[in-house]
Motif scaffolding. Structure first.
Motif, PDB file in Angstrom:
ATOM      1  N   ASP A   1       0.114  -0.892   6.986  1.00  0.00           N
ATOM      2  CA  ASP A   1       0.540  -1.711   8.127  1.00  0.00           C
ATOM      3  C   ASP A   1      -0.246  -3.016   8.193  1.00  0.00           C
ATOM      4  O   ASP A   1       0.302  -4.051   8.578  1.00  0.00           O
ATOM      5  CB  ASP A   1       0.401  -0.914   9.431  1.00  0.00           C
ATOM      6  CG  ASP A   1       1.499   0.135   9.576  1.00  0.00           C
ATOM      7  OD1 ASP A   1       2.529   0.014   8.876  1.00  0.00           O
ATOM      8  OD2 ASP A   1       1.322   1.070  10.367  1.00  0.00           O
ATOM      9  N   LEU A   2      -1.505  -2.968   7.807  1.00  0.00           N
ATOM     10  CA  LEU A   2      -2.295  -4.212   7.776  1.00  0.00           C
ATOM     11  C   LEU A   2      -1.668  -5.205   6.796  1.00  0.00           C
ATOM     12  O   LEU A   2      -1.482  -6.388   7.122  1.00  0.00           O
ATOM     13  CB  LEU A   2      -3.727  -3.907   7.347  1.00  0.00           C
ATOM     14  CG  LEU A   2      -4.625  -5.133   7.281  1.00  0.00           C
ATOM     15  CD1 LEU A   2      -5.403  -5.284   8.571  1.00  0.00           C
ATOM     16  CD2 LEU A   2      -5.568  -5.070   6.103  1.00  0.00           C
ATOM     17  N   LEU A   3      -1.336  -4.723   5.614  1.00  0.00           N
ATOM     18  CA  LEU A   3      -0.750  -5.612   4.601  1.00  0.00           C
ATOM     19  C   LEU A   3       0.578  -6.182   5.085  1.00  0.00           C
ATOM     20  O   LEU A   3       0.823  -7.380   4.987  1.00  0.00           O
ATOM     21  CB  LEU A   3      -0.539  -4.850   3.287  1.00  0.00           C
ATOM     22  CG  LEU A   3      -1.808  -4.435   2.541  1.00  0.00           C
ATOM     23  CD1 LEU A   3      -1.461  -3.480   1.407  1.00  0.00           C
ATOM     24  CD2 LEU A   3      -2.553  -5.652   2.016  1.00  0.00           C
ATOM     25  N   ARG A   4       1.428  -5.316   5.609  1.00  0.00           N
ATOM     26  CA  ARG A   4       2.782  -5.748   5.964  1.00  0.00           C
ATOM     27  C   ARG A   4       2.823  -6.546   7.261  1.00  0.00           C
ATOM     28  O   ARG A   4       3.511  -7.555   7.357  1.00  0.00           O
ATOM     29  CB  ARG A   4       3.711  -4.525   6.088  1.00  0.00           C
ATOM     30  CG  ARG A   4       4.017  -3.852   4.739  1.00  0.00           C
ATOM     31  CD  ARG A   4       4.979  -2.663   4.936  1.00  0.00           C
ATOM     32  NE  ARG A   4       6.181  -3.081   5.604  1.00  0.00           N
ATOM     33  CZ  ARG A   4       7.242  -3.593   4.987  1.00  0.00           C
ATOM     34  NH1 ARG A   4       7.233  -3.726   3.677  1.00  0.00           N
ATOM     35  NH2 ARG A   4       8.307  -3.953   5.669  1.00  0.00           N
ATOM     36  N   GLU A   5       2.063  -6.083   8.272  1.00  0.00           N
ATOM     37  CA  GLU A   5       2.239  -6.672   9.605  1.00  0.00           C
ATOM     38  C   GLU A   5       1.217  -7.747   9.940  1.00  0.00           C
ATOM     39  O   GLU A   5       1.535  -8.675  10.685  1.00  0.00           O
ATOM     40  CB  GLU A   5       2.228  -5.554  10.649  1.00  0.00           C
ATOM     41  CG  GLU A   5       3.470  -4.676  10.492  1.00  0.00           C
ATOM     42  CD  GLU A   5       3.438  -3.409  11.315  1.00  0.00           C
ATOM     43  OE1 GLU A   5       2.653  -3.339  12.280  1.00  0.00           O
ATOM     44  OE2 GLU A   5       4.195  -2.482  10.970  1.00  0.00           O
ATOM     45  N   ARG A   6      -0.001  -7.627   9.389  1.00  0.00           N
ATOM     46  CA  ARG A   6      -0.996  -8.671   9.685  1.00  0.00           C
ATOM     47  C   ARG A   6      -1.010  -9.738   8.603  1.00  0.00           C
ATOM     48  O   ARG A   6      -1.197 -10.920   8.883  1.00  0.00           O
ATOM     49  CB  ARG A   6      -2.409  -8.048   9.819  1.00  0.00           C
ATOM     50  CG  ARG A   6      -2.586  -7.180  11.048  1.00  0.00           C
ATOM     51  CD  ARG A   6      -2.702  -7.971  12.345  1.00  0.00           C
ATOM     52  NE  ARG A   6      -3.888  -8.800  12.441  1.00  0.00           N
ATOM     53  CZ  ARG A   6      -5.033  -8.440  13.004  1.00  0.00           C
ATOM     54  NH1 ARG A   6      -5.161  -7.234  13.527  1.00  0.00           N
ATOM     55  NH2 ARG A   6      -6.060  -9.265  13.086  1.00  0.00           N
TER      56      ARG A   6
END
Ligand code: FES
Ligand code: FES
Length: 161
Positions: A31-36
């Motif tokens: 989620d860090l890679l995709r959303e942040r």
């Protein structure tokens, strides 16, 4: 990470340093890679460690990014599908997937490619059976498995030349 900076995460992604603040400690690396970081090449299939669509390299070892807490990546190095090519030159595995039609819908492909690139470095390409075994964590709903094995075999030959 001490009490005062527990919401600050520093890590290197595709050769670029990032400092991320206000990080919820429950956020996964996926989620860090995709959303942040908006690196959406890494796919979310099952979000449960079963499909391999989220495969990235963490300190040069392949991992399922959905099973890794982002906070555990402090000071570490991540490579995603966006960072695999060398400028305009595709990685040999990327080229081999194109040459051998190693995909249909393409959803699983980033994970397949990241897994295959690491598998070749690990030296697990001695036979088609070995490739199938060591790629078995990467599922393909389109069942492009024969072409994927062909692509990995071809890429392994190119890398070792
Ligand atoms: Fe991570 Fe399926 S999304 S293993
Ligand atoms: Fe469609 Fe693999 S190419 S899921």
């Amino acid at each position: 990470m001490d009490f005062h900076d527990r919401h600050l995460l520093r890590l290197r992604v595709n050769g670029e340093d990032h400092s991320l603040s206000d990080l919820d400690p429950r956020v996964t690396l996926l989620d860090l890679l995709r959303e942040r970081l908006h690196l959406t090449g890494t796919k979310k299939g099952c979000n449960f460690g079963e499909c391999g669509a989220c495969t990235v390299h963490l300190d040069e070892r392949r991992v399922n990014a959905c099973m890794i807490l982002a906070v555990s990546c402090e000071g570490r190095e991540v490579t995603t599908i966006e960072g695999l090519a060398n400028g305009d030159a595709l990685h040999p595995v990327q080229q081999a997937f194109i040459d051998h039609d190693g995909f249909q819908c393409g959803f699983c492909t980033p994970g397949q490619v990241m897994s295959a690139a690491a598998l070749i470095e690990e030296g697990h390409t001695g036979s088609d059976a070995e490739i199938r075994e060591w790629m078995s964590g990467n599922l393909c709903r389109c069942s492009a498995y024969p072409q994927i094995v062909e692509a990995v075999r071809a890429a392994a030959g190119r890398v070792s030349q």
